[in-house]
Motif scaffolding. Sequence first.
Motif, PDB file in Angstrom:
ATOM      1  N   VAL A 248    -173.399 -68.400-115.525  1.00  0.00           N
ATOM      2  CA  VAL A 248    -173.912 -67.267-114.765  1.00  0.00           C
ATOM      3  C   VAL A 248    -174.600 -67.798-113.509  1.00  0.00           C
ATOM      4  CG1 VAL A 248    -175.513 -65.313-114.714  1.00  0.00           C
ATOM      5  CG2 VAL A 248    -174.236 -65.827-116.808  1.00  0.00           C
ATOM      6  N   LEU A 249    -174.165 -67.316-112.357  1.00  0.00           N
ATOM      7  CA  LEU A 249    -174.807 -67.650-111.080  1.00  0.00           C
ATOM      8  C   LEU A 249    -175.766 -66.517-110.744  1.00  0.00           C
ATOM      9  CD1 LEU A 249    -171.746 -68.948-109.014  1.00  0.00           C
ATOM     10  CD2 LEU A 249    -173.212 -70.199-110.628  1.00  0.00           C
ATOM     11  N   CYS A 250    -177.016 -66.859-110.618  1.00  0.00           N
ATOM     12  CA  CYS A 250    -178.065 -65.855-110.434  1.00  0.00           C
ATOM     13  C   CYS A 250    -178.810 -66.166-109.135  1.00  0.00           C
ATOM     14  CB  CYS A 250    -178.995 -65.907-111.643  1.00  0.00           C
ATOM     15  SG  CYS A 250    -180.078 -64.494-111.809  1.00  0.00           S
ATOM     16  N   ASP A 251    -178.176 -65.861-108.013  1.00  0.00           N
ATOM     17  CA  ASP A 251    -178.770 -66.061-106.691  1.00  0.00           C
ATOM     18  C   ASP A 251    -179.452 -64.751-106.302  1.00  0.00           C
ATOM     19  OD1 ASP A 251    -178.978 -67.878-104.297  1.00  0.00           O
ATOM     20  OD2 ASP A 251    -178.083 -66.123-103.334  1.00  0.00           O
ATOM     21  N   VAL A 252    -180.719 -64.634-106.673  1.00  0.00           N
ATOM     22  CA  VAL A 252    -181.398 -63.339-106.634  1.00  0.00           C
ATOM     23  C   VAL A 252    -181.816 -62.931-105.223  1.00  0.00           C
ATOM     24  CG1 VAL A 252    -182.255 -63.531-108.998  1.00  0.00           C
ATOM     25  CG2 VAL A 252    -183.600 -64.491-107.107  1.00  0.00           C
TER      26      VAL A 252
ATOM     27  N   LYS B  74    -194.161 -57.015-100.125  1.00  0.00           N
ATOM     28  CA  LYS B  74    -192.727 -57.260-100.262  1.00  0.00           C
ATOM     29  C   LYS B  74    -192.464 -58.394-101.251  1.00  0.00           C
ATOM     30  CE  LYS B  74    -188.579 -58.484 -97.638  1.00  0.00           C
ATOM     31  NZ  LYS B  74    -188.022 -58.847 -96.305  1.00  0.00           N
ATOM     32  N   GLN B  75    -193.269 -59.443-101.167  1.00  0.00           N
ATOM     33  CA  GLN B  75    -193.085 -60.569-102.076  1.00  0.00           C
ATOM     34  C   GLN B  75    -193.345 -60.162-103.522  1.00  0.00           C
ATOM     35  OE1 GLN B  75    -194.933 -64.281-101.023  1.00  0.00           O
ATOM     36  NE2 GLN B  75    -194.262 -64.189 -98.910  1.00  0.00           N
ATOM     37  N   GLU B  76    -194.370 -59.374-103.766  1.00  0.00           N
ATOM     38  CA  GLU B  76    -194.667 -58.919-105.129  1.00  0.00           C
ATOM     39  C   GLU B  76    -193.533 -58.073-105.689  1.00  0.00           C
ATOM     40  OE1 GLU B  76    -197.125 -59.639-107.292  1.00  0.00           O
ATOM     41  OE2 GLU B  76    -197.686 -61.165-105.816  1.00  0.00           O
ATOM     42  N   SER B  77    -192.973 -57.209-104.844  1.00  0.00           N
ATOM     43  CA  SER B  77    -191.854 -56.370-105.267  1.00  0.00           C
ATOM     44  C   SER B  77    -190.637 -57.212-105.624  1.00  0.00           C
ATOM     45  CB  SER B  77    -191.511 -55.387-104.139  1.00  0.00           C
ATOM     46  OG  SER B  77    -190.376 -54.622-104.466  1.00  0.00           O
ATOM     47  N   LEU B  78    -190.389 -58.252-104.844  1.00  0.00           N
ATOM     48  CA  LEU B  78    -189.250 -59.135-105.100  1.00  0.00           C
ATOM     49  C   LEU B  78    -189.422 -59.900-106.420  1.00  0.00           C
ATOM     50  CD1 LEU B  78    -188.606 -60.509-101.513  1.00  0.00           C
ATOM     51  CD2 LEU B  78    -186.967 -59.224-102.896  1.00  0.00           C
ATOM     52  N   LEU B  79    -190.638 -60.320-106.709  1.00  0.00           N
ATOM     53  CA  LEU B  79    -190.886 -61.053-107.952  1.00  0.00           C
ATOM     54  C   LEU B  79    -190.498 -60.215-109.166  1.00  0.00           C
ATOM     55  CD1 LEU B  79    -194.333 -62.757-107.221  1.00  0.00           C
ATOM     56  CD2 LEU B  79    -192.068 -63.817-107.189  1.00  0.00           C
ATOM     57  N   LYS B  80    -190.832 -58.941-109.137  1.00  0.00           N
ATOM     58  CA  LYS B  80    -190.485 -58.045-110.244  1.00  0.00           C
ATOM     59  C   LYS B  80    -188.974 -57.878-110.363  1.00  0.00           C
ATOM     60  CE  LYS B  80    -194.797 -55.408-109.868  1.00  0.00           C
ATOM     61  NZ  LYS B  80    -195.397 -54.098-109.505  1.00  0.00           N
ATOM     62  N   LEU B  81    -188.303 -57.705-109.220  1.00  0.00           N
ATOM     63  CA  LEU B  81    -186.846 -57.538-109.227  1.00  0.00           C
ATOM     64  C   LEU B  81    -186.160 -58.796-109.741  1.00  0.00           C
ATOM     65  CD1 LEU B  81    -184.261 -55.981-108.485  1.00  0.00           C
ATOM     66  CD2 LEU B  81    -184.525 -56.852-106.129  1.00  0.00           C
ATOM     67  N   GLN B  82    -186.621 -59.948-109.306  1.00  0.00           N
ATOM     68  CA  GLN B  82    -186.027 -61.210-109.750  1.00  0.00           C
ATOM     69  C   GLN B  82    -186.121 -61.360-111.267  1.00  0.00           C
ATOM     70  OE1 GLN B  82    -188.326 -63.905-107.356  1.00  0.00           O
ATOM     71  NE2 GLN B  82    -187.225 -63.384-105.466  1.00  0.00           N
ATOM     72  N   ARG B  83    -187.230 -60.964-111.844  1.00  0.00           N
ATOM     73  CA  ARG B  83    -187.393 -61.093-113.296  1.00  0.00           C
ATOM     74  C   ARG B  83    -186.488 -60.122-114.052  1.00  0.00           C
ATOM     75  NH1 ARG B  83    -193.775 -62.655-114.531  1.00  0.00           N
ATOM     76  NH2 ARG B  83    -193.731 -64.545-113.243  1.00  0.00           N
ATOM     77  N   GLU B  84    -186.291 -58.935-113.507  1.00  0.00           N
ATOM     78  CA  GLU B  84    -185.367 -57.992-114.136  1.00  0.00           C
ATOM     79  C   GLU B  84    -183.952 -58.562-114.149  1.00  0.00           C
ATOM     80  OE1 GLU B  84    -185.922 -55.093-115.774  1.00  0.00           O
ATOM     81  OE2 GLU B  84    -188.006 -55.757-115.581  1.00  0.00           O
ATOM     82  N   ILE B  85    -183.547 -59.166-113.043  1.00  0.00           N
ATOM     83  CA  ILE B  85    -182.203 -59.750-112.963  1.00  0.00           C
ATOM     84  C   ILE B  85    -182.083 -60.947-113.905  1.00  0.00           C
ATOM     85  CG2 ILE B  85    -180.574 -60.946-111.429  1.00  0.00           C
ATOM     86  CD1 ILE B  85    -181.684 -59.178-109.147  1.00  0.00           C
ATOM     87  N   LEU B  86    -183.118 -61.770-113.980  1.00  0.00           N
ATOM     88  CA  LEU B  86    -183.095 -62.920-114.881  1.00  0.00           C
ATOM     89  C   LEU B  86    -182.993 -62.500-116.345  1.00  0.00           C
ATOM     90  CD1 LEU B  86    -185.651 -65.407-113.291  1.00  0.00           C
ATOM     91  CD2 LEU B  86    -183.301 -65.936-113.953  1.00  0.00           C
TER      92      LEU B  86
ATOM     93  N   GLN C 200    -191.019 -68.834-111.165  1.00  0.00           N
ATOM     94  CA  GLN C 200    -190.113 -67.934-111.884  1.00  0.00           C
ATOM     95  C   GLN C 200    -189.363 -68.677-112.985  1.00  0.00           C
ATOM     96  OE1 GLN C 200    -190.866 -64.998-111.576  1.00  0.00           O
ATOM     97  NE2 GLN C 200    -189.684 -63.872-110.051  1.00  0.00           N
ATOM     98  N   VAL C 201    -188.951 -69.891-112.698  1.00  0.00           N
ATOM     99  CA  VAL C 201    -188.238 -70.687-113.705  1.00  0.00           C
ATOM    100  C   VAL C 201    -189.141 -70.990-114.899  1.00  0.00           C
ATOM    101  CG1 VAL C 201    -187.177 -72.950-114.155  1.00  0.00           C
ATOM    102  CG2 VAL C 201    -186.610 -71.695-112.065  1.00  0.00           C
ATOM    103  N   MET C 202    -190.393 -71.328-114.621  1.00  0.00           N
ATOM    104  CA  MET C 202    -191.336 -71.609-115.707  1.00  0.00           C
ATOM    105  C   MET C 202    -191.576 -70.363-116.562  1.00  0.00           C
ATOM    106  SD  MET C 202    -192.071 -74.825-115.613  1.00  0.00           S
ATOM    107  CE  MET C 202    -190.327 -75.003-115.227  1.00  0.00           C
ATOM    108  N   TRP C 203    -191.697 -69.210-115.916  1.00  0.00           N
ATOM    109  CA  TRP C 203    -191.836 -67.950-116.653  1.00  0.00           C
ATOM    110  C   TRP C 203    -190.598 -67.701-117.526  1.00  0.00           C
ATOM    111  CZ3 TRP C 203    -188.442 -63.830-116.220  1.00  0.00           C
ATOM    112  CH2 TRP C 203    -188.794 -62.677-116.936  1.00  0.00           C
ATOM    113  N   PHE C 204    -189.428 -67.963-116.954  1.00  0.00           N
ATOM    114  CA  PHE C 204    -188.167 -67.694-117.646  1.00  0.00           C
ATOM    115  C   PHE C 204    -188.022 -68.568-118.891  1.00  0.00           C
ATOM    116  CE2 PHE C 204    -183.497 -68.390-118.052  1.00  0.00           C
ATOM    117  CZ  PHE C 204    -183.131 -67.083-118.353  1.00  0.00           C
TER     118      PHE C 204
END
Length: 451
Positions: free
Chosen positions: A329-333, A355-367, A395-399
Amino acid sequence: MEINTRELILEILLETDREGRQCQTVIGNVLDKYQFLSKCDRAFITRISEGTIEYRIQLDYIIDCVSDIKVKKMKPVIREILRMSVYQMRYMDSVPDRAAVNEAVKLAQRKGFRNLKSFVNGVLRNISRRVDDIVWPDRSASPARYLSVRYSMPEMLVKQWCGEYGEETCEKILGSFLEHRPLTVRFSRTGHDTEQTIQKLEKQGVRVTKANYAKDAYILENYDYLASLDAFADGDIQVQDPSSMLVAQAAGISAGDFVLDLCAAPGGKSLHAADLLNGTGMVESRDISDYKVGLIQDNIERLGLQNIRTQVKDASRYYQEDEGCADIVLCDVPCSGYGVIGKKPDIKYKASHEKQESLLKLQREILKNAARYTKDGGVLIYSTCTIGKSENIDQVMWFTKHFPFQLESLDPYFDENLHLMTTKEGYLQLLPGCFDCDGFFLARLKKQESL
């Protein structure tokens, strides 16, 4: 038909600012409309349009130093005329100051501001006389303010990168964004021959040199219009930065793999994956809209690849039917994009903490969804074209804390010049100015086998 190039530049700047559109898109649309312009005129339009946007913060500082009316209070047309004129005076030796001033005054009159001719003339002549006496912000008193004006970068980003990487590295990043960046392409493998591609390009006068880091990355110079190159029309080349090419390399693609690319447009990573499969397996290339998927499809057809298909799907939504479907899976968020400010300078002016906070939430949903689509024992590549730690290693550490994935070494997939302490651990942060490519992050994550 006589075309005033400075008037076209003014319209590009106004549209970019008014509509909030990417400057590269606006410039490209203008050059497409006026294809009959000479190579020299096209280069002139591109240079001043891009440069004025790149150096906006610095140009505004200079104007504010000599003008009684501050930039923010000016009418948009006058503001952009002054900006583009100061850019010419400061950064284009081929344009005499007198010519830049005279053309600015004529342009103001042509756009209906006859009553402001003397204002434009006075401000620009003042700058021409006093440019060497401009007092810049005191670096010792406020390093962030100094670097912001010197390199035309919002203070918010300067403070963030100084905090994460230190002032010296931050300055390298900022300086790199203002350097000329040649076009980098990936040479196709499936059904194509590298030497023949080079010969085809050189026959049309293109200078071809090998780029760093990625195996099929090459730099193209001395060409006018990409779409006019036979190698482009024939699918021999695909525009892509070396940093982006590392994604498919890091995936360790094997014959017959099913590769799922969740946020694929315009398709560079998907196309690279299909190319590495060498006619086997399948790549499913997805994005959120018909328009974005159409961009991918256009490139698929141009390159003539058969083992890749497209779908319109929202990566932030979960699809039950895709559970455990993919070997890779390629996950280029979606991300802030700060790693490519050198190519898309208007990105920096849209930066905000919100904007950065909003992106962090979106990235985690996609992950979360990407984790479920990956087979047991499969590989997930997480990547962004940005340089802040919150969107990348954090984000990787959270994942890995919340999902059954482990980082795996990238060293087997990269040349030795990219073997670093972090690549042994499974991730790589490329910083402009420290590496000869865009700012980029990627991590290789392997899903643990179920018990």
